[in-house]
Design an enzyme around this catalytic site. Structure first.
Site, mmCIF file in Angstrom:
data_model
loop_
_atom_site.group_PDB
_atom_site.id
_atom_site.type_symbol
_atom_site.label_atom_id
_atom_site.label_comp_id
_atom_site.label_asym_id
_atom_site.label_seq_id
_atom_site.Cartn_x
_atom_site.Cartn_y
_atom_site.Cartn_z
ATOM 1 N N TYR A 17 0.860 -1.192 0.000
ATOM 2 C CA TYR A 17 0.000 0.000 0.000
ATOM 3 C C TYR A 17 0.888 1.231 0.000
ATOM 4 O O TYR A 17 1.854 1.311 0.779
ATOM 5 C CB TYR A 17 -0.897 0.033 1.233
ATOM 6 C CG TYR A 17 -1.572 1.375 1.429
ATOM 7 C CD1 TYR A 17 -2.808 1.639 0.854
ATOM 8 C CD2 TYR A 17 -0.948 2.401 2.147
ATOM 9 C CE1 TYR A 17 -3.417 2.878 1.005
ATOM 10 C CE2 TYR A 17 -1.555 3.638 2.300
ATOM 11 C CZ TYR A 17 -2.776 3.876 1.723
ATOM 12 O OH TYR A 17 -3.369 5.100 1.857
ATOM 13 N N GLU A 38 -3.923 7.336 -3.573
ATOM 14 C CA GLU A 38 -3.328 6.097 -3.074
ATOM 15 C C GLU A 38 -3.395 4.995 -4.119
ATOM 16 O O GLU A 38 -4.193 5.058 -5.067
ATOM 17 C CB GLU A 38 -4.018 5.630 -1.802
ATOM 18 C CG GLU A 38 -5.460 5.221 -1.970
ATOM 19 C CD GLU A 38 -6.108 4.751 -0.674
ATOM 20 O OE1 GLU A 38 -7.017 3.903 -0.752
ATOM 21 O OE2 GLU A 38 -5.721 5.233 0.408
#
Length: 381
Positions: free
Chosen positions: A101, A189
């Site tokens: 991530y 993101e």
């Protein structure tokens, strides 16, 4: 303003971030044409603004044409957490051995953007933050000086990313920060960044949210806004020109002025209820706008009861009352109980105009909120 995955990935690709080959499709035939061009395996991904699409059945991996047709037919038109899927992203499958991530958002407590990296990619990052906060490495950036290259490398290494791909991940993170800054983003993101067996680094997902107040500086992004509504309710809010914020409760709230609406939200919570929305009709609302506001709240399936809080300054109480009567007259049966509190300019005239066969009237805000909370409780009992 939220961008769809396919919109964000187009921006990422233009900035040099590696993304899988993909095509957008709005029908089964278009999806099959896309898969024929991309090859197998291929991911068919619902394009709606919700998390957990995979667990909800909104992402499928097709290994042949028969599966691709079945999955496209299954996903297109499906109800995914309350949102109807009208388009899918058909994307080349990625044979990965690890998931990460990476993201950039605003840390309001620090008053600075923060870089975040975790080796626990592919799952809800909020769950990771709650259950294992040490699994997320963070690095704050001074907006006056921007991101220094060493900061991107530092947070990547602190997260425990494998050394042989760390610089590639740091490069993606640096590019994300540039995009965050250049596009007035509030959040950006990739979850997950996939690491292939050949040690290639690929952005398999894309999230990019833009500060709506900055869209006047972002004309290209502003053109995408109409495509970014989450559901029919948000689309309706856009058409009416309302800032409609959905909350988790069941007491609908309408007021004129952000402070008045916030006060009403707090009182609903204070008296044991749960606000369903934030809706400010503005200081100079006329009858038509009030009608639109009631239409918005009645269209929200989460709302069980409504409290209408108006303080007459620029807005006249009689105009508001006229709008309420006009809106409610459109229904053979009022779908949800409405409690009205009017104060200020022409409030007494407005109270006389209100059709009390259609609404309940209270003189004080506290009484109006308590009655609305009680009305909502009666619906759920």
């Amino acid at each position: 303003m939220k961008l769809h995955e396919y919109q964000a990935k187009s921006i990422f690709a233009d900035a040099g971030i590696p993304v899988p080959d993909s095509r957008l499709a709005t029908s089964v035939d278009e999806a099959l044409d896309a898969v024929d061009e991309i090859g197998y395996p291929a991911a068919i991904k619902a394009q709606v603004h919700v998390g957990g699409r995979g667990k909800a059945g909104g992402i499928k991996i097709a290994t042949d044409r028969e599966e691709a047709e079945a999955y496209a037919d299954e996903i297109l038109g499906m109800d995914l957490k309350g949102y109807t899927v009208d388009r899918v992203l058909v994307e080349a499958g990625v044979d990965f051995v690890d998931e990460l991530y990476v993201g950039v958002t605003m840390d309001r407590g620090e008053g600075k953007p923060v870089l975040m990296v975790s080796t626990e990619g592919g799952v809800n990052i909020e769950e990771v933050a709650e259950e294992n906060p040490d699994a997320i490495a963070r690095e704050h950036v001074d907006p006056a000086f921007g991101l220094h290259p060493y900061q991107a490398r530092k947070v990547v290494y602190e997260a425990g990313v494998d050394a042989d791909v760390a610089l590639d991940v740091a490069s993606i993170l640096s590019t994300l920060y540039d995009l965050y800054e250049e596009n007035d983003a509030s959040e950006i993101e990739v979850n997950p960044v996939m690491i292939t067996e050949d040690r290639d680094v690929v952005a398999a997902d894309a999230v990019m949210n833009i500060d709506e107040d900055a869209l006047f500086r972002q004309p290209d992004l502003a053109e995408m806004a109409e495509e970014s509504y989450e559901d029919d309710l948000e689309r309706k809010a856009g058409e009416y020109g309302f800032d409609y914020v959905r909350l988790s409760g069941n007491v609908g709230i309408i007021g004129n002025g952000a402070g008045l609406v916030m006060t009403t939200l707090d009182l609903v919570d204070y008296y044991g209820g749960a606000p369903a929305n934030f809706l400010d009709i503005g200081g100079g609302a006329k009858a038509e706008r009030v009608t639109q506001a009631l239409d918005m709240v009645f269209s929200d399936d989460n709302v069980d009861a409504v409290v209408f809080n108006i303080f007459g300054g620029i807005t006249r109480g009689d105009e508001v009352a006229k709008g309420i009567n006009e809106a409610l007259a459109q229904f053979d049966e009022i779908p949800k109980k409405v409690v009205v509190r009017l104060a200020g300019t022409n409030a007494e005239e407005g109270m006389e105009i209100l059709n009390t066969d259609l609404v309940e009237v209270e003189k004080t805000l506290e009484d109006a909120v308590q009655r609305a909370v009680k009305n909502a409780e009666e619906v759920t009992q």
